[in-house]
Structure formats: structure tokens, C-alpha cells
Design a protein around this motif. Structure first.
Motif, mmCIF file in Angstrom:
data_model
loop_
_atom_site.group_PDB
_atom_site.id
_atom_site.type_symbol
_atom_site.label_atom_id
_atom_site.label_comp_id
_atom_site.label_asym_id
_atom_site.label_seq_id
_atom_site.Cartn_x
_atom_site.Cartn_y
_atom_site.Cartn_z
ATOM 1 N N ALA A 144 22.548 20.389 59.443
ATOM 2 C CA ALA A 144 21.312 19.654 59.165
ATOM 3 C C ALA A 144 21.482 18.654 58.031
ATOM 4 C CB ALA A 144 20.189 20.633 58.840
ATOM 5 N N LEU A 195 14.496 20.976 59.741
ATOM 6 C CA LEU A 195 15.303 22.188 59.828
ATOM 7 C C LEU A 195 14.398 23.408 59.714
ATOM 8 C CD1 LEU A 195 17.885 23.945 59.699
ATOM 9 C CD2 LEU A 195 17.950 23.473 57.231
ATOM 10 N N VAL A 252 16.399 21.029 63.969
ATOM 11 C CA VAL A 252 17.596 21.847 63.931
ATOM 12 C C VAL A 252 17.207 23.311 63.765
ATOM 13 C CG1 VAL A 252 19.806 22.268 62.779
ATOM 14 C CG2 VAL A 252 18.866 19.942 62.864
#
Length: 204
Positions: free
Chosen positions: A94, A79, A171
Motif C-alpha cells: 500500500a 488501505l 488494498v
């Protein structure tokens, strides 16, 4: 699973489908000139305008992630997080994805300064503390998810592309714009050069 063949502009069709879905998955054209993949104009427009998360997947990803035993060597979700703009939609996506797939979540926060200024220990500690504070509520909400915090000096895209080399998903967030479509320079670089699927999550 259902399949539909629609005669219309691809972007309009995909955005219409995304409006009624939890997630939209879009394929890429294949390998790019560096080590990632090519995202055409359709993919970029969809990423920039979709109101739902869009996941970009390039051909051959699953094959490349398999080891000799057949297992998937990509054992984490990455992330990219700006601690100055922490959004629930992004972190929920996430943490939920990593939790459902039972893999660690690596949260990467970076900052960049000119070569004239070298960050000292105090600055590094401050950034690490800011990252820890930003994700603490989500650690509490998803206690079973293993979380690795990475606070690094340098350009965000470079760190995220490197982290993608052994990840199953990266992400990133994208602010929903009232006018125009914009995905940002970091997201643009990552979706073109990451070696794994990239999820772009729109947020307010």
C-alpha cells in the motif's frame, strides 16, 4: 506486452501465471446489482489461492474516474487494516503503490460493537493510538507519502466501500491458508461492491 491463448482451466492458468509475476490483474464481469461489480467464481478462486497480490478491475473504471478536464478525480489509495494483525507485505504494498503514484494513503481501521454498547472517547482514543503505532514504522520508511489515519466505529466493509468512491485503489490483506481457500467476509463484500479496483495481498 505479450498475449497468450491457453487451452486449460482458467484458474489453473491464472495461478500459474501469478506464480511467476509480481502482481496478477483480473477483470470483472461488469456492474453488479448494487453499485460495485460482479466477481465470478474464477476471480474469487484466484484471489483466494494466489500467492501474489491480485488486483480486480471492472470495465469503465478509468472513464468514470475522469473529470471534464480529463484528469483522474480519484486521488488516494485506501488501505483496510486490522491493527491486531499488521503484516509487512500488506503495508509495504500500500505505501509503495501510493508513493509511486504520488497520492495520499488513507489507512482505515474499524471496530464494531453491538448497538447496546456505544464507544466512549477513551475507547476511540485507544483505537486511534493503536492505529498510529501500527503504521509508524512505515511512515518512517516512506516519509514522502502523505498518510491519513481513519479510526472509525462500525462495520469494516461499509467504511471501505464508502472510501472507495473517490479512490483509485483499495488494498486488503488475505492470510495464506495451508489448506482450503478463504477470502473473508470483509474482502468478499469489498471486491463485489467497491467502485474502484481492489488489490488483495496475501500474507503469512
Amino acid at each position: 506486452m505479450t498475449a497468450d491463448e491457453v487451452e486449460d482451466a482458467p484458474v489453473s492458468v491464472l495461478l500459474g501465471a501469478a506464480a511467476e509475476a509480481e502482481m496478477l490483474v483480473v477483470g470483472s464481469h461488469g456492474l453488479g446489482s448494487v453499485r460495485g461489480f460482479i466477481v465470478g467464481s474464477v476471480g474469487q478462486e484466484v484471489v483466494a489461492e494466489a500467492r501474489r497480490p491480485v488486483v480486480l478491475v471492472r470495465p469503465g473504471y478509468e472513464k468514470e474516474g475522469s473529470t471534464a478536464s480529463g484528469s483522474d478525480s480519484r486521488r488516494k489509495v485506501v488501505l483496510g487494516l486490522d491493527v491486531n494483525e499488521v503484516k509487512d507485505e500488506l503495508l509495504n504494498f500500500a505505501f509503495d503503490f501510493a508513493g509511486r503514484h504520488r497520492v495520499p494513503l488513507e489507512v482505515v481501521h474499524t471496530w464494531h460493537e453491538s448497538f447496546v454498547h456505544h464507544p466512549g472517547a477513551a475507547a476511540k482514543d485507544e483505537r486511534a493510538a493503536a492505529l498510529a503505532d501500527a503504521i509508524r514504522p512505515f511512515r518512517d520508511r516512506f516519509p514522502e507519502t502523505e498518510v491519513v489515519e481513519v479510526s472509525a466505529h462500525g462495520r469494516a466493509a461499509e467504511h471501505l466501500i464508502e472510501a472507495a468512491s473517490d479512490a483509485r485503489l483499495v488494498v486488503l490483506g488475505r492470510r495464506r491458508a495451508a489448506r482450503g481457500a478463504h477470502i473473508g467476509s470483509v474482502t468478499h463484500a469489498v471486491i463485489h461492491h467497491a467502485s474502484c479496483p481492489v488489490a488483495v495481498v496475501p500474507h503469512t
